[in-house]
Design a protein around this motif. Structure first.
Motif, PDB file in Angstrom:
ATOM      1  N   LEU A 104       0.830  -1.205   0.000  1.00  0.00           N
ATOM      2  CA  LEU A 104       0.000   0.000   0.000  1.00  0.00           C
ATOM      3  C   LEU A 104       0.864   1.255   0.000  1.00  0.00           C
ATOM      4  CD1 LEU A 104      -2.787  -1.142   2.488  1.00  0.00           C
ATOM      5  CD2 LEU A 104      -3.138  -0.501   0.100  1.00  0.00           C
ATOM      6  N   ASN A 151      -6.534   0.702  -0.139  1.00  0.00           N
ATOM      7  CA  ASN A 151      -6.438   1.990  -0.815  1.00  0.00           C
ATOM      8  C   ASN A 151      -7.824   2.390  -1.305  1.00  0.00           C
ATOM      9  OD1 ASN A 151      -6.577   0.115  -2.913  1.00  0.00           O
ATOM     10  ND2 ASN A 151      -4.574   0.598  -3.761  1.00  0.00           N
ATOM     11  N   ALA A 249      -5.349   7.063  -0.634  1.00  0.00           N
ATOM     12  CA  ALA A 249      -4.425   5.998  -1.029  1.00  0.00           C
ATOM     13  C   ALA A 249      -4.140   5.032   0.105  1.00  0.00           C
ATOM     14  CB  ALA A 249      -3.114   6.601  -1.527  1.00  0.00           C
TER      15      ALA A 249
END
Length: 338
Positions: A104, A151, A249
């Protein structure tokens, strides 16, 4: 122009110590601003995703992989069926949590990353000690606490039988809610072939096809919406439809589910499936007769239902307890095996 959802009712300045006395009284959705702003994870996430990851890593014992859902960039985070609904547009893999977290961060600045989503992972099993470091006392019996990490994502509108308190610990979330009665306007897909266990709305909320789903416009007349920042929470009552979007994100959600009923009570979804099996395809006049039976014995039941039967002879007509519930299950097992 489509109707705009109304804002979810908000509560500001609630001391977390007051939650145990208030939460059990709520029956409608609530956004509680800043409820978990005191959590170390929230404070770390406000500084950076890297600090949030570092905080989570301190509780990762690394002994069990998590189930990670991944999808191609062109899904734009919408985890859904494939084109002909014979399968799904994602895959699931068993991956160490530390690998998920590192991935991530790797894709955090990528404008078109693959979708990565760790859903409904039991906190006490996978991150022991997290709940003690990031405490929240609900005042309800036997809550099940889970964490969701990923995300940007779009999780189709679905409903859960338990009540739900969802706390945003990192990133931002948009939640759109619909009352249970809007089931007919949400175009719900299969009950027994679902992306994650619950039936979902087939409507793409970002681009609703009103030719295919015209009644969705009526659903929006009853919709409620909120954008949640780190530290905010939303209370989602039982059976309220909820569409969840991760907007950053890096997003982390911690939620708790509970049912304010005895543990021996069965899931109403089992009754729905049995009703489909036994009642739905009866001739119309027989369905009407069984509707009257269900009203009498279930939906309108009260003392009058069995007042004419001696207490010692009421059987399942008497108030249920754990032993009575097990007798009902035994009866059902025998009947279903015929």
């Amino acid at each position: 122009m489509l109707p705009l959802p109304r804002p979810i009712e908000e509560i500001h300045g609630l001391d977390p110590a007051q939650l145990p006395t208030q939460l059990p009284t709520w029956t409608t959705p609530k956004v509680i601003r800043g409820l978990v702003a005191h959590w170390p994870l929230v404070q770390a996430a406000r500084r950076s995703a890297s600090e949030a990851v570092a905080h989570l890593a301190t509780f990762d014992h690394g002994q069990m992989p998590v189930t990670a859902t991944t999808a191609a960039p062109d899904t734009h985070g919408r985890l859904f069926y494939n084109a002909d609904m014979s399968g799904f547009n994602f895959r699931r893999e068993q991956i160490p949590l530390k690998v998920v977290l590192a991935t991530l961060l790797k894709y955090a600045s990528d404008p078109a990353p693959p979708s990565i989503y760790v859903a409904s992972t039991t906190l006490d099993s996978f991150l022991p000690g997290f709940s003690q470091a990031n405490p929240l006392h609900l005042g309800v019996a036997d809550p099940l606490a889970s964490i969701w990490i990923g995300n940007r994502s779009r999780i189709a509108a679905h409903q859960d039988v338990p009540d739900n308190l969802a706390c945003v610990a990192a990133g931002r979330r948009r939640v759109t809610l619909f009352p249970p009665a809007q089931v007919g306007n949400l175009y719900v897909g299969p009950l027994d072939f679902t992306p994650a266990g619950q039936a979902i709305s087939l409507v793409d909320f970002h681009a609703p096809d009103l030719q295919r789903f015209p009644r969705f416009a009526h659903a929006l007349e009853h919709a409620l919406v909120a954008e949640l920042e780190p530290g905010d929470a939303v209370f989602i009552p039982s059976l309220w439809w909820h569409h969840m979007e991760g907007l950053e994100a890096f997003n982390v959600l911690v939620n708790s589910w509970w049912r304010p009923v005895p543990a021996w009570m069965d899931s109403p979804m089992n009754a729905l499936m049995l009703a489909i099996l036994a009642l739905r395809d009866l001739p119309p006049e027989q369905r009407a007769q069984w509707r009257a039976m269900l009203d009498h014995y279930v939906f309108d039941a009260g003392e009058h239902t069995a007042a004419h039967v001696p207490h010692t002879a009421r059987g399942v007509l008497a108030p249920l307890d754990a032993a009575g519930a097990e007798r009902v299950r035994d009866t059902l097992r025998r009947r279903l095996q015929r």
